[in-house]
Design an enzyme around this catalytic site. Structure first.
Site, PDB file in Angstrom:
ATOM      1  N   CYS A 264       0.817  -1.226   0.000  1.00 32.81           N
ATOM      2  CA  CYS A 264       0.000   0.000   0.000  1.00 32.81           C
ATOM      3  C   CYS A 264       0.849   1.273   0.000  1.00 32.81           C
ATOM      4  O   CYS A 264       0.638   2.165  -0.811  1.00 32.81           O
ATOM      5  CB  CYS A 264      -0.997  -0.015   1.151  1.00 32.81           C
ATOM      6  SG  CYS A 264      -0.302   0.174   2.792  1.00 32.81           S
ATOM      7  N   HIS A 312      -2.550   1.476   7.011  1.00 28.26           N
ATOM      8  CA  HIS A 312      -2.870   1.335   5.593  1.00 28.26           C
ATOM      9  C   HIS A 312      -3.017   2.724   4.988  1.00 28.26           C
ATOM     10  O   HIS A 312      -3.342   3.689   5.684  1.00 28.26           O
ATOM     11  CB  HIS A 312      -4.159   0.527   5.405  1.00 28.26           C
ATOM     12  CG  HIS A 312      -4.399   0.135   3.966  1.00 28.26           C
ATOM     13  ND1 HIS A 312      -3.676  -0.847   3.327  1.00 28.26           N
ATOM     14  CD2 HIS A 312      -5.284   0.601   3.046  1.00 28.26           C
ATOM     15  CE1 HIS A 312      -4.104  -0.969   2.076  1.00 28.26           C
ATOM     16  NE2 HIS A 312      -5.067  -0.097   1.887  1.00 28.26           N
ATOM     17  N   HIS A 324      -5.879   1.937  -4.126  1.00 29.60           N
ATOM     18  CA  HIS A 324      -4.929   1.395  -3.157  1.00 29.60           C
ATOM     19  C   HIS A 324      -4.553  -0.029  -3.545  1.00 29.60           C
ATOM     20  O   HIS A 324      -5.177  -0.661  -4.407  1.00 29.60           O
ATOM     21  CB  HIS A 324      -5.506   1.439  -1.736  1.00 29.60           C
ATOM     22  CG  HIS A 324      -6.658   0.507  -1.508  1.00 29.60           C
ATOM     23  ND1 HIS A 324      -6.818  -0.225  -0.359  1.00 29.60           N
ATOM     24  CD2 HIS A 324      -7.729   0.179  -2.289  1.00 29.60           C
ATOM     25  CE1 HIS A 324      -7.921  -0.953  -0.422  1.00 29.60           C
ATOM     26  NE2 HIS A 324      -8.492  -0.721  -1.581  1.00 29.60           N
TER      27      HIS A 324
END
Length: 348
Positions: A264, A312, A324
Protein backbone atom coordinates in the site's frame (compact mmCIF):
# COMPACT_ATOMS: atom_id res chain seq x y z
CA UNK A 1 -5.81 -3.51 4.30
CA UNK A 2 -8.32 -4.35 6.95
CA UNK A 3 -12.08 -4.46 6.93
CA UNK A 4 -13.44 -3.07 3.70
CA UNK A 5 -17.11 -2.42 3.10
CA UNK A 6 -17.62 -4.95 0.34
CA UNK A 7 -19.20 -8.42 -0.07
CA UNK A 8 -15.87 -10.13 0.37
CA UNK A 9 -13.32 -9.77 3.16
CA UNK A 10 -11.25 -6.72 3.27
CA UNK A 11 -7.69 -5.96 3.21
CA UNK A 12 -4.63 -5.97 5.04
CA UNK A 13 -3.42 -3.63 7.69
CA UNK A 14 -0.07 -2.00 7.83
CA UNK A 15 1.78 -1.00 10.89
CA UNK A 16 5.31 -0.39 11.91
CA UNK A 17 5.82 -0.33 15.62
CA UNK A 18 8.91 -1.32 17.49
CA UNK A 19 10.36 -4.79 17.06
CA UNK A 20 9.14 -5.97 20.46
CA UNK A 21 5.63 -4.77 19.71
CA UNK A 22 5.57 -6.64 16.41
CA UNK A 23 6.91 -9.80 17.98
CA UNK A 24 4.41 -9.50 20.83
CA UNK A 25 1.57 -9.11 18.34
CA UNK A 26 2.88 -12.11 16.43
CA UNK A 27 2.96 -14.18 19.61
CA UNK A 28 -0.60 -13.17 20.46
CA UNK A 29 -1.79 -14.05 16.97
CA UNK A 30 0.02 -17.38 17.11
CA UNK A 31 -1.73 -18.21 20.38
CA UNK A 32 -5.08 -17.34 18.85
CA UNK A 33 -4.39 -19.47 15.81
CA UNK A 34 -3.48 -22.40 17.99
CA UNK A 35 -7.16 -22.86 18.76
CA UNK A 36 -7.94 -23.48 15.07
CA UNK A 37 -7.17 -26.96 13.69
CA UNK A 38 -4.58 -26.81 10.92
CA UNK A 39 -6.85 -28.15 8.23
CA UNK A 40 -10.09 -26.48 9.19
CA UNK A 41 -11.52 -23.06 8.51
CA UNK A 42 -12.58 -21.07 11.59
CA UNK A 43 -16.23 -20.36 12.20
CA UNK A 44 -16.00 -17.08 10.28
CA UNK A 45 -13.25 -18.00 7.82
CA UNK A 46 -13.41 -14.87 5.71
CA UNK A 47 -13.11 -12.62 8.77
CA UNK A 48 -10.14 -14.70 9.88
CA UNK A 49 -8.48 -14.23 6.49
CA UNK A 50 -9.05 -10.48 6.79
CA UNK A 51 -7.53 -10.44 10.26
CA UNK A 52 -4.47 -12.37 9.14
CA UNK A 53 -3.98 -10.14 6.11
CA UNK A 54 -4.21 -7.09 8.37
CA UNK A 55 -1.59 -8.51 10.74
CA UNK A 56 0.61 -9.49 7.80
CA UNK A 57 0.61 -5.96 6.43
CA UNK A 58 1.48 -4.55 9.84
CA UNK A 59 4.48 -6.86 9.81
CA UNK A 60 5.16 -5.77 6.22
CA UNK A 61 5.28 -2.16 7.35
CA UNK A 62 7.77 -3.09 10.07
CA UNK A 63 9.79 -4.95 7.43
CA UNK A 64 9.73 -1.90 5.15
CA UNK A 65 10.96 0.34 7.95
CA UNK A 66 13.75 -2.03 8.98
CA UNK A 67 14.81 -2.55 5.37
CA UNK A 68 14.86 1.20 4.77
CA UNK A 69 16.99 1.67 7.89
CA UNK A 70 19.38 -1.06 6.73
CA UNK A 71 19.77 0.70 3.37
CA UNK A 72 20.53 3.98 5.13
CA UNK A 73 23.08 2.33 7.38
CA UNK A 74 24.77 0.61 4.46
CA UNK A 75 25.30 4.01 2.88
CA UNK A 76 26.60 5.47 6.14
CA UNK A 77 29.04 2.57 6.60
CA UNK A 78 30.28 3.01 3.03
CA UNK A 79 30.88 6.72 3.59
CA UNK A 80 32.58 6.03 6.93
CA UNK A 81 34.96 3.62 5.24
CA UNK A 82 35.76 6.25 2.62
CA UNK A 83 36.54 8.78 5.34
CA UNK A 84 38.75 6.27 7.16
CA UNK A 85 40.67 5.52 3.96
CA UNK A 86 41.27 9.23 3.32
CA UNK A 87 42.39 9.86 6.89
CA UNK A 88 44.67 6.82 6.81
CA UNK A 89 46.23 8.14 3.63
CA UNK A 90 46.79 11.49 5.36
CA UNK A 91 48.45 9.72 8.32
CA UNK A 92 50.66 7.71 5.98
CA UNK A 93 51.72 10.87 4.12
CA UNK A 94 52.62 12.64 7.38
CA UNK A 95 54.56 9.63 8.62
CA UNK A 96 56.44 9.41 5.32
CA UNK A 97 57.35 13.11 5.43
CA UNK A 98 58.57 12.90 8.99
CA UNK A 99 60.40 9.67 8.28
CA UNK A 100 62.23 11.32 5.37
CA UNK A 101 63.21 14.15 7.69
CA UNK A 102 64.56 11.67 10.23
CA UNK A 103 66.55 9.88 7.50
CA UNK A 104 68.11 13.14 6.34
CA UNK A 105 69.16 13.98 9.88
CA UNK A 106 70.66 10.53 10.38
CA UNK A 107 72.72 10.81 7.19
CA UNK A 108 73.97 14.26 8.19
CA UNK A 109 75.28 13.22 11.58
CA UNK A 110 72.84 11.25 13.62
CA UNK A 111 69.14 10.93 14.42
CA UNK A 112 67.68 13.73 16.44
CA UNK A 113 66.37 12.21 19.70
CA UNK A 114 63.11 14.06 19.14
CA UNK A 115 62.57 12.23 15.83
CA UNK A 116 63.51 8.97 17.42
CA UNK A 117 60.62 9.56 19.78
CA UNK A 118 58.44 10.44 16.82
CA UNK A 119 59.11 7.14 15.13
CA UNK A 120 58.01 5.36 18.26
CA UNK A 121 54.43 4.08 18.45
CA UNK A 122 53.13 7.03 20.47
CA UNK A 123 53.38 10.49 18.86
CA UNK A 124 51.27 11.93 21.67
CA UNK A 125 53.86 10.83 24.19
CA UNK A 126 56.52 12.37 21.95
CA UNK A 127 54.83 15.76 21.92
CA UNK A 128 54.39 15.67 25.66
CA UNK A 129 58.13 15.06 26.12
CA UNK A 130 59.63 16.86 23.12
CA UNK A 131 59.46 20.27 24.77
CA UNK A 132 61.90 19.11 27.44
CA UNK A 133 64.42 18.07 24.79
CA UNK A 134 64.53 21.51 23.17
CA UNK A 135 65.52 19.74 19.96
CA UNK A 136 62.33 19.88 17.83
CA UNK A 137 62.07 22.51 15.11
CA UNK A 138 58.95 24.52 14.40
CA UNK A 139 58.42 22.61 11.14
CA UNK A 140 58.75 19.26 12.89
CA UNK A 141 56.39 20.34 15.65
CA UNK A 142 53.79 21.48 13.14
CA UNK A 143 53.89 18.20 11.24
CA UNK A 144 53.78 16.19 14.43
CA UNK A 145 50.70 18.06 15.63
CA UNK A 146 49.04 17.35 12.28
CA UNK A 147 49.90 13.69 12.70
CA UNK A 148 48.52 13.58 16.23
CA UNK A 149 45.29 15.23 15.07
CA UNK A 150 44.98 12.83 12.14
CA UNK A 151 45.53 9.82 14.39
CA UNK A 152 42.84 10.98 16.78
CA UNK A 153 40.47 11.58 13.89
CA UNK A 154 41.23 8.12 12.53
CA UNK A 155 40.54 6.49 15.90
CA UNK A 156 37.22 8.35 16.23
CA UNK A 157 36.16 7.40 12.70
CA UNK A 158 36.94 3.75 13.35
CA UNK A 159 34.91 3.82 16.55
CA UNK A 160 31.95 5.43 14.78
CA UNK A 161 32.18 2.97 11.88
CA UNK A 162 32.19 0.09 14.34
CA UNK A 163 28.99 1.41 15.90
CA UNK A 164 27.34 1.76 12.48
CA UNK A 165 28.34 -1.79 11.57
CA UNK A 166 26.82 -3.11 14.81
CA UNK A 167 23.61 -1.16 14.15
CA UNK A 168 23.51 -2.46 10.58
CA UNK A 169 23.76 -6.03 11.83
CA UNK A 170 20.86 -5.45 14.23
CA UNK A 171 18.82 -3.92 11.42
CA UNK A 172 19.52 -6.93 9.21
CA UNK A 173 18.25 -9.20 11.98
CA UNK A 174 15.10 -7.07 12.31
CA UNK A 175 14.49 -7.35 8.55
CA UNK A 176 14.75 -11.14 8.80
CA UNK A 177 12.39 -11.28 11.81
CA UNK A 178 9.73 -9.13 10.14
CA UNK A 179 10.04 -11.07 6.89
CA UNK A 180 9.45 -14.30 8.78
CA UNK A 181 6.41 -12.78 10.51
CA UNK A 182 4.90 -11.68 7.19
CA UNK A 183 5.47 -15.04 5.55
CA UNK A 184 3.96 -16.89 8.52
CA UNK A 185 0.82 -14.74 8.49
CA UNK A 186 0.36 -15.06 4.74
CA UNK A 187 0.85 -18.82 4.82
CA UNK A 188 -1.79 -19.12 7.52
CA UNK A 189 -4.18 -16.84 5.59
CA UNK A 190 -3.78 -19.03 2.49
CA UNK A 191 -4.42 -22.10 4.63
CA UNK A 192 -7.62 -20.64 6.06
CA UNK A 193 -8.77 -19.42 2.63
CA UNK A 194 -8.18 -22.83 1.07
CA UNK A 195 -10.20 -24.44 3.87
CA UNK A 196 -13.28 -22.32 3.14
CA UNK A 197 -16.19 -24.02 1.43
CA UNK A 198 -15.87 -23.78 -2.34
CA UNK A 199 -18.79 -21.34 -2.61
CA UNK A 200 -17.34 -18.93 -0.05
CA UNK A 201 -13.92 -19.10 -1.61
CA UNK A 202 -15.34 -18.39 -5.07
CA UNK A 203 -17.36 -15.45 -3.71
CA UNK A 204 -14.23 -14.07 -2.09
CA UNK A 205 -12.32 -14.32 -5.38
CA UNK A 206 -15.15 -12.76 -7.39
CA UNK A 207 -15.42 -9.83 -4.99
CA UNK A 208 -11.68 -9.22 -5.16
CA UNK A 209 -11.72 -9.22 -8.95
CA UNK A 210 -14.79 -7.04 -9.32
CA UNK A 211 -13.47 -4.46 -6.88
CA UNK A 212 -10.68 -3.74 -9.34
CA UNK A 213 -13.05 -2.46 -12.01
CA UNK A 214 -13.42 1.29 -12.47
CA UNK A 215 -16.33 2.48 -10.32
CA UNK A 216 -19.43 4.04 -11.70
CA UNK A 217 -19.45 7.82 -11.17
CA UNK A 218 -20.64 8.65 -7.69
CA UNK A 219 -22.44 11.82 -6.66
CA UNK A 220 -20.42 14.12 -4.50
CA UNK A 221 -21.43 13.58 -0.87
CA UNK A 222 -23.15 16.25 1.08
CA UNK A 223 -21.95 17.81 4.34
CA UNK A 224 -20.90 15.15 6.82
CA UNK A 225 -21.15 12.39 4.21
CA UNK A 226 -17.58 12.37 2.98
CA UNK A 227 -15.16 14.31 0.80
CA UNK A 228 -16.43 17.28 -1.13
CA UNK A 229 -15.21 20.53 -2.65
CA UNK A 230 -13.16 18.53 -5.14
CA UNK A 231 -11.47 21.24 -7.11
CA UNK A 232 -9.04 20.18 -9.81
CA UNK A 233 -5.80 18.99 -8.20
CA UNK A 234 -2.50 20.72 -8.77
CA UNK A 235 -0.16 19.49 -11.46
CA UNK A 236 1.87 17.22 -9.16
CA UNK A 237 -1.20 15.70 -7.53
CA UNK A 238 -2.79 15.16 -10.95
CA UNK A 239 0.36 13.40 -12.18
CA UNK A 240 0.38 11.19 -9.08
CA UNK A 241 -3.28 10.27 -9.60
CA UNK A 242 -2.57 9.43 -13.24
CA UNK A 243 0.33 7.20 -12.16
CA UNK A 244 -1.83 5.43 -9.56
CA UNK A 245 -4.51 4.82 -12.18
CA UNK A 246 -1.91 3.38 -14.53
CA UNK A 247 -1.12 0.80 -11.83
CA UNK A 248 -4.72 -0.49 -11.62
CA UNK A 249 -4.77 -4.26 -11.97
CA UNK A 250 -1.16 -4.80 -10.88
CA UNK A 251 -0.78 -7.25 -8.00
CA UNK A 252 -0.26 -6.55 -4.35
CA UNK A 253 3.25 -7.72 -3.48
CA UNK A 254 4.36 -7.19 0.10
CA UNK A 255 7.47 -5.07 0.45
CA UNK A 256 7.26 -3.93 -3.21
CA UNK A 257 7.45 -0.39 -4.58
CA UNK A 258 6.65 -1.12 -8.23
CA UNK A 259 6.43 -0.89 -11.06
CA UNK A 260 5.10 -4.44 -11.44
CA UNK A 261 3.73 -4.91 -7.93
CA UNK A 262 3.07 -2.83 -4.83
CA UNK A 263 2.21 -2.86 -1.19
CA UNK A 264 0.00 0.00 0.00
CA UNK A 265 2.66 2.56 0.91
CA UNK A 266 4.85 1.38 -1.94
CA UNK A 267 2.12 2.37 -4.40
CA UNK A 268 1.85 5.85 -2.88
CA UNK A 269 5.62 6.32 -2.95
CA UNK A 270 5.88 5.14 -6.56
CA UNK A 271 2.92 7.20 -7.82
CA UNK A 272 4.26 10.41 -6.34
CA UNK A 273 7.77 9.63 -7.57
CA UNK A 274 6.33 9.69 -11.11
CA UNK A 275 5.22 13.25 -10.30
CA UNK A 276 8.69 14.20 -9.07
CA UNK A 277 7.74 14.13 -5.38
CA UNK A 278 9.61 12.03 -2.84
CA UNK A 279 7.49 10.35 -0.17
CA UNK A 280 8.79 8.33 2.79
CA UNK A 281 8.51 4.56 2.61
CA UNK A 282 5.97 3.66 5.28
CA UNK A 283 2.33 4.61 5.75
CA UNK A 284 3.12 5.92 9.25
CA UNK A 285 5.70 8.31 7.80
CA UNK A 286 3.47 9.22 4.85
CA UNK A 287 0.82 10.34 7.31
CA UNK A 288 3.04 13.32 8.15
CA UNK A 289 4.48 13.91 4.67
CA UNK A 290 2.46 17.03 4.02
CA UNK A 291 -0.39 19.16 5.29
CA UNK A 292 -3.26 17.37 6.98
CA UNK A 293 -6.76 18.33 5.91
CA UNK A 294 -10.25 17.21 6.98
CA UNK A 295 -11.72 14.30 5.07
CA UNK A 296 -14.55 16.62 4.00
CA UNK A 297 -11.97 18.70 2.09
CA UNK A 298 -10.11 15.82 0.44
CA UNK A 299 -8.98 16.42 -3.14
CA UNK A 300 -7.62 13.99 -5.75
CA UNK A 301 -4.03 13.13 -4.90
CA UNK A 302 -4.47 13.35 -1.13
CA UNK A 303 -3.24 10.41 0.91
CA UNK A 304 -5.93 8.76 3.01
CA UNK A 305 -4.36 6.99 5.99
CA UNK A 306 -6.41 4.36 7.79
CA UNK A 307 -6.73 3.21 11.39
CA UNK A 308 -5.27 4.84 14.45
CA UNK A 309 -1.97 3.03 13.89
CA UNK A 310 -1.75 4.37 10.30
CA UNK A 311 -1.50 0.78 9.10
CA UNK A 312 -2.87 1.33 5.59
CA UNK A 313 -2.89 4.11 3.01
CA UNK A 314 -4.64 4.86 -0.26
CA UNK A 315 -4.87 7.79 -2.67
CA UNK A 316 -8.07 9.78 -2.94
CA UNK A 317 -9.12 10.11 -6.58
CA UNK A 318 -12.47 11.88 -6.25
CA UNK A 319 -16.05 10.74 -6.17
CA UNK A 320 -15.68 9.19 -2.73
CA UNK A 321 -13.08 6.66 -3.95
CA UNK A 322 -9.47 5.78 -3.32
CA UNK A 323 -6.99 3.74 -5.31
CA UNK A 324 -4.93 1.39 -3.16
CA UNK A 325 -3.09 -1.92 -3.02
CA UNK A 326 -5.35 -3.92 -0.69
CA UNK A 327 -3.79 -7.26 0.30
CA UNK A 328 -2.09 -10.37 -1.16
CA UNK A 329 -4.11 -12.03 -3.86
CA UNK A 330 -5.83 -8.76 -4.81
CA UNK A 331 -4.75 -6.12 -7.29
CA UNK A 332 -4.43 -2.36 -7.19
CA UNK A 333 -8.01 -1.16 -7.37
CA UNK A 334 -10.66 1.38 -6.47
CA UNK A 335 -12.53 1.18 -3.16
CA UNK A 336 -14.76 3.48 -1.16
CA UNK A 337 -12.88 6.07 0.88
CA UNK A 338 -14.88 4.84 3.87
CA UNK A 339 -13.79 1.20 3.53
CA UNK A 340 -12.21 1.38 7.01
CA UNK A 341 -11.71 4.01 9.72
CA UNK A 342 -9.84 7.07 8.42
CA UNK A 343 -7.04 8.31 10.68
CA UNK A 344 -5.82 11.23 8.60
CA UNK A 345 -5.86 12.85 5.16
CA UNK A 346 -2.53 14.26 4.07
CA UNK A 347 -1.85 16.57 1.13
CA UNK A 348 1.80 16.12 -0.02
Amino acid sequence: MGSHQRPAPTGLGRGRGATLAVLSAAATAAAALGAVPAGAAPRDGRAEVDRLYQEAERATEAYNKADERADTLRGEVHRARDRIARTQEKVNTLRDALGSLAGAQYRSGGLDPSLALLLSSDPDDYLDRAATLDRVTADQAGRLRQLRSALRELAQQRTEAGGKLAELEESRKAVARHKHAVERKLARARQVLNALPAGERAAYDRASRSAGRPPAPLPLPGPGDGPGHEAAPGARAAAAVAAARSALGRPYVWGATGPNGFDCSGLMQWAYAQAGVGLPRTSQEQRYAGRQVPLSQAKPGDLVVYRSDASHVGMYVGGGRVIHAPYPGAVVRYDSVGMMPVAAVTRP
